[in-house]
Design a protein around this motif. Structure first.
Motif, short mmCIF file in Angstrom:
data_model
loop_
_atom_site.label_atom_id
_atom_site.label_comp_id
_atom_site.label_asym_id
_atom_site.label_seq_id
_atom_site.Cartn_x
_atom_site.Cartn_y
_atom_site.Cartn_z
N HIS A 186 2.82 6.05 7.97
CA HIS A 186 2.12 4.77 7.83
C HIS A 186 0.64 4.79 8.24
N TYR A 187 0.30 5.59 9.22
CA TYR A 187 -1.06 5.53 9.78
C TYR A 187 -2.02 6.45 9.01
N THR A 207 -0.50 -4.95 3.14
CA THR A 207 -1.79 -5.02 3.82
C THR A 207 -2.64 -6.09 3.15
N SER A 264 -5.72 -1.27 10.56
CA SER A 264 -4.56 -0.40 10.76
C SER A 264 -3.42 -0.92 9.90
N PRO A 265 -2.35 -0.14 9.74
CA PRO A 265 -1.13 -0.70 9.15
C PRO A 265 -0.53 -1.76 10.07
N ARG A 266 0.26 -2.64 9.50
CA ARG A 266 0.92 -3.69 10.29
C ARG A 266 2.43 -3.63 10.06
N SER A 279 0.81 -1.21 0.00
CA SER A 279 0.00 0.00 0.00
C SER A 279 0.85 1.26 0.00
N ALA A 315 4.68 -1.34 11.09
CA ALA A 315 5.27 -0.02 10.81
C ALA A 315 6.58 0.19 11.56
N LEU A 340 -0.17 3.47 3.10
CA LEU A 340 0.38 3.00 4.37
C LEU A 340 1.90 2.96 4.35
N LEU A 377 3.86 -0.45 3.27
CA LEU A 377 3.64 -1.68 4.04
C LEU A 377 2.70 -2.62 3.29
N THR A 406 -1.13 -0.61 16.55
CA THR A 406 -1.50 -1.77 15.73
C THR A 406 -2.91 -2.24 16.09
#
Length: 290
Positions: A118-119, A31, A85-87, A23, A89, A26, A29, A102
């Motif tokens: 990221h968020y 997703t 949420s992002p994972r 993504s 980061a 994000l 990251l 997270t």
């Protein structure tokens, strides 16, 4: 980025498929998200209903526990379940608490330096996810959105922030965090993710947004009064109801139902889920153009 299929399961004549991708929203990251396509998708693009899950949840929670697939199959609409949420980061402290970091992205775009790369779940859901779905038989121009708790907050705010653009035809929520700037969960999230703190958080608060909404909103909300988080003043649906009335919206435009005994669980969600799917399906099928 291209989609990579992770898994696929037949269900109610259709298919539930999990995808993963990298993504941009994000910060590069990976997703994952689930997509349910009804049998009708074999004949051409179908309308879509997005589901945003709550704190600690993943892209699997609503798909596996919500009981939505049967009703979506009967209505001939797609369902899409993004992560919360992002994972991975790697932001210091993001895994310290269950209600921040997270699993707790709050469907906003972060402006605080620590989280801004990221968020950005708002951009992911509103802008990037529909483009990722373009290679599937889904008509993203005919879309509605629903969610639970933090995800209910997300569904309402994404809908109200884009109401003028008609991004979504309708919104619904189960036990949403309706007035986060006045709730402990919202104060914590906005204080951490946003450079402007709770004041900036008003831009992501459904009660604040309904006060200045224009047009003809189509919103359905269900809350259980046996919900511990309702009792702890985390949800505050009464504030949203009062703001909607003050703004001049009728109960047919903004319908909020309070149910005795029901709690915050997926037993509650699965009880009222069929009515929510029907609510959105009727609007998606009646809208001549979004």
């Amino acid at each position: 980025m291209p989609l990579e299929q992770v898994s696929q399961n037949a269900s109610f004549g259709g298919q539930l498929t999990k995808y993963k991708t990298t993504s941009q929203s994000l910060g590069g990251l990976e997703t994952q998200f689930n997509v349910f396509l009804p049998a009708e998708a074999a004949k051409g693009p179908v309308p879509v209903l997005y589901y945003l899950a709550g704190l600690t949840c993943t892209e699997d929670t609503g798909a596996q526990k919500g009981g939505f697939l049967r009703d979506a199959a009967a209505e001939g609409i797609a369902l899409v379940f993004p992560d919360t949420s992002p994972r991975g980061a790697g932001v210091e402290g993001e895994d310290k608490d269950w209600d921040f970091g997270t699993g707790a992205g709050f469907y906003i775009n972060s402006t605080a330096d620590k989280y801004s790369k990221h968020y950005n779940m708002y951009d992911f859901v509103v802008r990037e996810l529909p483009s990722l779905l373009s290679e599937l038989p889904i008509n993203t121009a005919r879309a509605s959105i629903m969610g639970h708790s933090m995800g209910g907050h997300g569904a309402l705010t994404l809908y109200l922030r884009t109401l003028g653009d008609k991004k979504y035809a309708s919104a619904s929520a189960f036990a949403p965090i309706s007035n986060p700037v006045k709730a402990p969960w919202g104060e914590k999230a906005f204080g951490g993710y946003l450079a402007g703190g709770v004041e900036e958080g008003k831009e992501y608060d459904a009660t604040e947004l309904i006060k200045k909404a224009k047009g003809d909103p189509k919103i359905l909300i269900d809350v259980g009064t046996g919900d511990q988080f309702y009792q702890q003043k985390q949800l505050l649906p009464e504030n949203f109801i009062e703001a909607a009335k003050t703004a001049g919206f009728s109960e047919s435009q903004v319908q909020v139902n309070l149910h005795d005994k029901y709690d915050h669980s997926y037993w509650f969600i699965s009880t009222f889920g069929p009515a929510h799917v029907k609510f959105h399906a009727n609007i998606l099928k009646s809208e001549p153009k979004l």
